[in-house]
Write a protein that holds these residues in place. Structure first.
Motif, PDB file in Angstrom:
ATOM      1  N   ASP A 272      31.170  28.684 -35.359  1.00 54.36           N
ATOM      2  CA  ASP A 272      30.771  28.331 -33.999  1.00 54.36           C
ATOM      3  C   ASP A 272      29.332  28.760 -33.739  1.00 54.36           C
ATOM      4  OD1 ASP A 272      32.799  27.002 -32.427  1.00 54.36           O
ATOM      5  OD2 ASP A 272      34.015  28.801 -32.648  1.00 54.36           O
ATOM      6  N   ALA A 273      28.737  28.146 -32.736  1.00 56.03           N
ATOM      7  CA  ALA A 273      27.446  28.594 -32.224  1.00 56.03           C
ATOM      8  C   ALA A 273      27.694  29.563 -31.073  1.00 56.03           C
ATOM      9  CB  ALA A 273      26.623  27.405 -31.741  1.00 56.03           C
ATOM     10  N   VAL A 274      26.854  30.581 -30.970  1.00 55.18           N
ATOM     11  CA  VAL A 274      27.040  31.634 -29.969  1.00 55.18           C
ATOM     12  C   VAL A 274      25.714  31.873 -29.248  1.00 55.18           C
ATOM     13  CG1 VAL A 274      27.556  34.081 -29.605  1.00 55.18           C
ATOM     14  CG2 VAL A 274      28.867  32.767 -31.281  1.00 55.18           C
ATOM     15  N   ARG A 275      25.775  32.074 -27.946  1.00 49.70           N
ATOM     16  CA  ARG A 275      24.598  32.444 -27.153  1.00 49.70           C
ATOM     17  C   ARG A 275      24.857  33.780 -26.494  1.00 49.70           C
ATOM     18  NH1 ARG A 275      20.635  34.091 -25.019  1.00 49.70           N
ATOM     19  NH2 ARG A 275      19.243  32.981 -23.598  1.00 49.70           N
ATOM     20  N   ILE A 276      23.957  34.748 -26.733  1.00 50.70           N
ATOM     21  CA  ILE A 276      24.085  36.089 -26.165  1.00 50.70           C
ATOM     22  C   ILE A 276      22.976  36.309 -25.139  1.00 50.70           C
ATOM     23  CG2 ILE A 276      24.022  38.566 -26.655  1.00 50.70           C
ATOM     24  CD1 ILE A 276      26.524  37.221 -27.693  1.00 50.70           C
ATOM     25  N   VAL A 277      23.363  36.813 -23.964  1.00 47.57           N
ATOM     26  CA  VAL A 277      22.427  37.153 -22.893  1.00 47.57           C
ATOM     27  C   VAL A 277      22.461  38.656 -22.687  1.00 47.57           C
ATOM     28  CG1 VAL A 277      21.916  36.873 -20.428  1.00 47.57           C
ATOM     29  CG2 VAL A 277      22.667  34.914 -21.786  1.00 47.57           C
ATOM     30  N   ALA A 278      21.307  39.258 -22.395  1.00 54.59           N
ATOM     31  CA  ALA A 278      21.205  40.706 -22.210  1.00 54.59           C
ATOM     32  C   ALA A 278      22.175  41.198 -21.142  1.00 54.59           C
ATOM     33  CB  ALA A 278      19.776  41.083 -21.837  1.00 54.59           C
ATOM     34  N   ASN A 279      22.860  42.302 -21.452  1.00 56.28           N
ATOM     35  CA  ASN A 279      23.767  42.977 -20.510  1.00 56.28           C
ATOM     36  C   ASN A 279      24.887  42.076 -20.013  1.00 56.28           C
ATOM     37  OD1 ASN A 279      22.025  45.330 -20.543  1.00 56.28           O
ATOM     38  ND2 ASN A 279      20.669  44.219 -19.158  1.00 56.28           N
ATOM     39  N   THR A 280      25.298  41.120 -20.846  1.00 56.50           N
ATOM     40  CA  THR A 280      26.302  40.144 -20.455  1.00 56.50           C
ATOM     41  C   THR A 280      27.294  39.938 -21.593  1.00 56.50           C
ATOM     42  OG1 THR A 280      24.641  39.017 -19.102  1.00 56.50           O
ATOM     43  CG2 THR A 280      26.652  37.797 -19.582  1.00 56.50           C
ATOM     44  N   ARG A 281      28.554  39.640 -21.247  1.00 57.19           N
ATOM     45  CA  ARG A 281      29.588  39.418 -22.249  1.00 57.19           C
ATOM     46  C   ARG A 281      29.839  37.922 -22.436  1.00 57.19           C
ATOM     47  NH1 ARG A 281      34.379  42.714 -24.104  1.00 57.19           N
ATOM     48  NH2 ARG A 281      33.109  44.362 -23.196  1.00 57.19           N
ATOM     49  N   SER A 282      29.769  37.473 -23.693  1.00 56.14           N
ATOM     50  CA  SER A 282      30.139  36.107 -24.056  1.00 56.14           C
ATOM     51  C   SER A 282      31.505  36.163 -24.719  1.00 56.14           C
ATOM     52  CB  SER A 282      29.121  35.506 -25.019  1.00 56.14           C
ATOM     53  OG  SER A 282      27.840  35.422 -24.425  1.00 56.14           O
ATOM     54  N   THR A 283      32.448  35.375 -24.205  1.00 56.36           N
ATOM     55  CA  THR A 283      33.829  35.439 -24.690  1.00 56.36           C
ATOM     56  C   THR A 283      34.263  34.089 -25.246  1.00 56.36           C
ATOM     57  OG1 THR A 283      34.372  37.117 -23.027  1.00 56.36           O
ATOM     58  CG2 THR A 283      36.212  35.953 -24.058  1.00 56.36           C
ATOM     59  N   GLY A 284      34.884  34.122 -26.424  1.00 55.07           N
ATOM     60  CA  GLY A 284      35.401  32.906 -27.030  1.00 55.07           C
ATOM     61  C   GLY A 284      36.790  33.138 -27.600  1.00 55.07           C
ATOM     62  N   THR A 285      37.615  32.096 -27.589  1.00 56.91           N
ATOM     63  CA  THR A 285      38.954  32.155 -28.168  1.00 56.91           C
ATOM     64  C   THR A 285      39.013  31.242 -29.378  1.00 56.91           C
ATOM     65  OG1 THR A 285      39.983  32.617 -26.028  1.00 56.91           O
ATOM     66  CG2 THR A 285      41.407  31.731 -27.767  1.00 56.91           C
ATOM     67  N   ILE A 286      39.475  31.789 -30.499  1.00 58.47           N
ATOM     68  CA  ILE A 286      39.577  31.034 -31.747  1.00 58.47           C
ATOM     69  C   ILE A 286      41.037  31.027 -32.186  1.00 58.47           C
ATOM     70  CG2 ILE A 286      38.893  30.915 -34.172  1.00 58.47           C
ATOM     71  CD1 ILE A 286      36.279  32.225 -33.415  1.00 58.47           C
ATOM     72  N   GLU A 287      41.585  29.832 -32.306  1.00 57.20           N
ATOM     73  CA  GLU A 287      42.967  29.684 -32.756  1.00 57.20           C
ATOM     74  C   GLU A 287      42.973  29.434 -34.256  1.00 57.20           C
ATOM     75  OE1 GLU A 287      47.032  27.141 -31.745  1.00 57.20           O
ATOM     76  OE2 GLU A 287      45.169  26.776 -30.638  1.00 57.20           O
ATOM     77  N   LEU A 288      43.631  30.317 -34.988  1.00 60.15           N
ATOM     78  CA  LEU A 288      43.708  30.211 -36.440  1.00 60.15           C
ATOM     79  C   LEU A 288      44.971  29.447 -36.812  1.00 60.15           C
ATOM     80  CD1 LEU A 288      42.726  33.904 -37.263  1.00 60.15           C
ATOM     81  CD2 LEU A 288      41.229  31.894 -37.237  1.00 60.15           C
ATOM     82  N   LYS A 289      44.790  28.388 -37.570  1.00 54.03           N
ATOM     83  CA  LYS A 289      45.921  27.543 -37.942  1.00 54.03           C
ATOM     84  C   LYS A 289      46.065  27.488 -39.448  1.00 54.03           C
ATOM     85  CE  LYS A 289      45.699  24.597 -33.847  1.00 54.03           C
ATOM     86  NZ  LYS A 289      45.631  23.209 -33.342  1.00 54.03           N
ATOM     87  N   GLY A 290      47.325  27.544 -39.908  1.00 53.18           N
ATOM     88  CA  GLY A 290      47.604  27.424 -41.336  1.00 53.18           C
ATOM     89  C   GLY A 290      47.483  25.996 -41.806  1.00 53.18           C
TER      90      GLY A 290
END
Length: 329
Positions: free
Chosen positions: A198-216
């Protein structure tokens, strides 16, 4: 992320020394573009105001000057050499980007440019993983996480956990900016068969949250493809770059030739198709070093996640998209 400040300087008086001569400074602010996938809320990526400070001859200083407008007037500056710093702030006054320039201000009109290309500070990435207990035959799984920033710096983290809990949360502190996230899952025998990118963007003093579903890889009926578009955002003027993955033929079956295409609905101002490069991943593993907006392969039986990471020559425009393909015999 790019912000350009065009400075126009006009002398308002003429005296014999740099200490006495004064000018006014007019700053014109032009927003640039940016993009991302796992990110904070859109409002935390929007520029709410600019903070401008300067230091000049004989210890002279000004600021911070705060403005929500695209033109800022700074009066009564001494003629001479000035170092000017500009920062872009969001609604919580967290820094999104900053830049600095040194200029010699003289009598009459002057032109200057400051580029805000440094995304400063650190933020937090929270990844929430989910899976079903039949993800593998072993009792333990190991989640391998690799995060690479735009300069090629890599941070890795490993989380070992019982597969029966069916979820896990991993938190990492990262420098502000754009990152490529790669996740792979091993069983206790060291076999890798599941992953995501995935691509991720981080901002100072801020939380970036993502959910990843792992599938067999166990297939289910009917054969299908499901768009899991994961991308976009971070445009300082609110125009996101959006990509999705299309595939054909639509009737999937094992051993059939399959093609994936990375498609966009719009591109930010200043970004063209020739600026774009692509990286394709299957279950978190790079499929080919070649960079093209499409990739072809023989379909394998089972459920697999395909990701594409799209980059351009402009800092901050990283984005991605994903697709889950379910192929039965």
């Amino acid at each position: 992320m790019l912000v350009v400040l065009c400075a126009s300087l006009l002398a308002v008086s003429c005296r014999n020394s740099a200490e006495e001569a004064r000018t006014s400074l007019s700053l014109k602010i032009e927003d640039g573009e940016g993009s991302r996938t796992i990110m904070p809320s859109q409002t935390l990526l929007d520029v709410q105001q600019y903070s401008i400070t300067g230091s000049g001859p004989l210890g002279a200083v000004f600021g911070p000057v705060l403005s929500t407008d695209s033109v800022v007037s700074i009066k009564d500056l001494a003629v001479g050499k000035w170092t000017i710093t500009a920062k872009a702030l969001n609604a919580q006054n967290n820094e999104l980007a900053e830049g600095e320039g040194t200029f010699t201000i003289s009598k009459g009109e002057n032109e200057a440019t400051i580029v805000l290309d440094d995304m400063t500070g650190t933020g937090t990435l929270q990844l929430n993983f989910k899976w079903s207990s039949d993800i593998c035959t072993e009792t333990e799984i190991c989640i391998l996480i690799k995060v690479e920033d735009s300069k090629g710096n890599v941070i890795t983290k490993t989380r070992e956990i019982s597969k029966s809990v069916e979820s896990a949360t991993v938190v990492m502190n990262l420098d502000a900016g754009c990152h490529v996230l790669n996740v792979q899952v091993q069983d206790s025998s060291g076999n890798i068969g599941i992953g995501a990118t995935d691509a991720v963007r981080i901002v100072a003093n801020t939380r970036s949250t993502g959910t990843i579903e792992l599938k067999g890889s166990k297939p289910s009926d009917p054969s299908s493809g499901s768009n899991g578009t994961s991308l976009s955002i971070d445009n300082r003027i609110g125009t996101p770059m959006n990509f999705y993955i299309d595939y054909f033929p639509k009737n999937l079956s094992k051993g059939k030739f399959t093609t994936l295409n990375a498609c966009y609905t719009n591109l930010p101002i200043g970004v063209t198709e020739k600026d774009l490069t692509y990286q394709w991943y299957r279950d978190g593993v790079l499929m080919s070093p070649a960079s093209a907006d499409n990739i072809s392969f023989m379909a394998d039986e089972g459920v697999h996640r395909y990701d594409v990471i799209v980059k351009s020559s402009k800092e901050g425009t990283l984005c991605g998209a994903s697709l889950n393909l379910n192929v039965s015999n």
